[in-house]
Design a protein around this motif. Sequence first.
Motif, short mmCIF file in Angstrom:
data_model
loop_
_atom_site.label_atom_id
_atom_site.label_comp_id
_atom_site.label_asym_id
_atom_site.label_seq_id
_atom_site.Cartn_x
_atom_site.Cartn_y
_atom_site.Cartn_z
N SER A 9 0.83 -1.21 0.00
CA SER A 9 0.00 0.00 0.00
C SER A 9 0.86 1.26 0.00
O SER A 9 0.48 2.28 -0.58
CB SER A 9 -0.96 0.00 1.21
N GLY A 13 0.65 4.12 -2.81
CA GLY A 13 0.48 5.51 -2.43
C GLY A 13 1.55 6.42 -3.01
O GLY A 13 1.27 7.54 -3.42
N ASN A 124 -8.55 8.42 -0.92
CA ASN A 124 -7.41 7.50 -0.99
C ASN A 124 -7.38 6.46 0.13
O ASN A 124 -6.84 5.36 -0.07
CB ASN A 124 -6.10 8.28 -0.97
N GLU A 127 -8.66 2.99 -0.67
CA GLU A 127 -7.83 2.28 -1.63
C GLU A 127 -6.69 1.55 -0.92
O GLU A 127 -6.39 0.40 -1.22
CB GLU A 127 -7.26 3.26 -2.66
N GLY A 128 -6.03 2.24 0.03
CA GLY A 128 -5.00 1.58 0.80
C GLY A 128 -5.55 0.43 1.62
O GLY A 128 -4.92 -0.63 1.73
N ASN A 154 -3.27 5.53 -9.45
CA ASN A 154 -2.86 6.65 -8.61
C ASN A 154 -1.97 7.64 -9.36
O ASN A 154 -1.94 8.83 -9.03
CB ASN A 154 -2.10 6.15 -7.37
N GLY A 183 -1.31 10.63 -1.09
CA GLY A 183 -1.09 9.21 -1.37
C GLY A 183 -0.55 8.45 -0.17
O GLY A 183 -0.77 7.24 -0.05
N GLU A 186 -2.47 6.02 2.20
CA GLU A 186 -2.82 4.66 1.79
C GLU A 186 -2.15 3.58 2.65
O GLU A 186 -2.79 2.58 3.00
CB GLU A 186 -2.53 4.46 0.31
#
Length: 255
Positions: A9, A13, A124, A127-128, A154, A183, A186
């Motif tokens: 992750s 990110g 975000n 997503e992580g 990303n 980012g 994440e």
Amino acid sequence: MILWGFLASMGAGLMTGIGALPVLFGREITRRTNDMMLGFAAGVMISASFFSLILPGIDHGERIYGSVPMAALAAGLGIALGAAAVAALNHLVPHEHFVSGPEGSDPGALSKLWLFILAITIHNFPEGMAVGIGFGGGDVSNGMSLATGIGLQNAPEGLAVAVALRGQGYGRLRSVWIALLTGLVEPLGGILGVAGVTVSTYVLPVGLTFAAGAMMYIISHEIIPETHRHGHQNRATTGLLAGLILMMLLDVTLG
């Protein structure tokens, strides 16, 4: 698995900051290109939600609960909870969108910079979490395909964020730095996701689909409306289909 989830992750990110780097060299992108890239990001997220989260969640649920209907119900519950969680954050946390403006509780209480950062963080973090949950069942290949796909989407997203910040008057270096920071939330989501589903295998089916529901809410509520605001929906749809197909190929190849 927790270390795998964190590192993967983190890599996904960091791609947000890497994607924003062209802003340092004066590169500007048109609105239609920006909408197409955001459509690409949406396509990757849709494909990842189904091929890397929902379908594996149902498979794990069938093995754990011993029943296809129970597995499907658990998947539906996870999707609903994930969407509801992001909807609650969207309602409670003050933030601001680049086009539609302020949203959430008392958005005037924070500076515009932090409103933007909070908006992108809401986007975000799930997503992580999805990447981390992908490693939660010990399935490294599934987690890697998720991390690769989300990392790919990303990069154009980071560029879109940096360009939007430039349009708000921020300097080149500061725009790239903010894109990178957004980012870096994440890996926090990644640790939470992989740790949560590692505690108990019974959490895994709901955890996988929870991440899918969170991402699907973001796609429907944020990304697709944003890409259709300026009359570039054909390019945005082309980008969406390209992202969906690419992520499907990545999932089949790596998974």
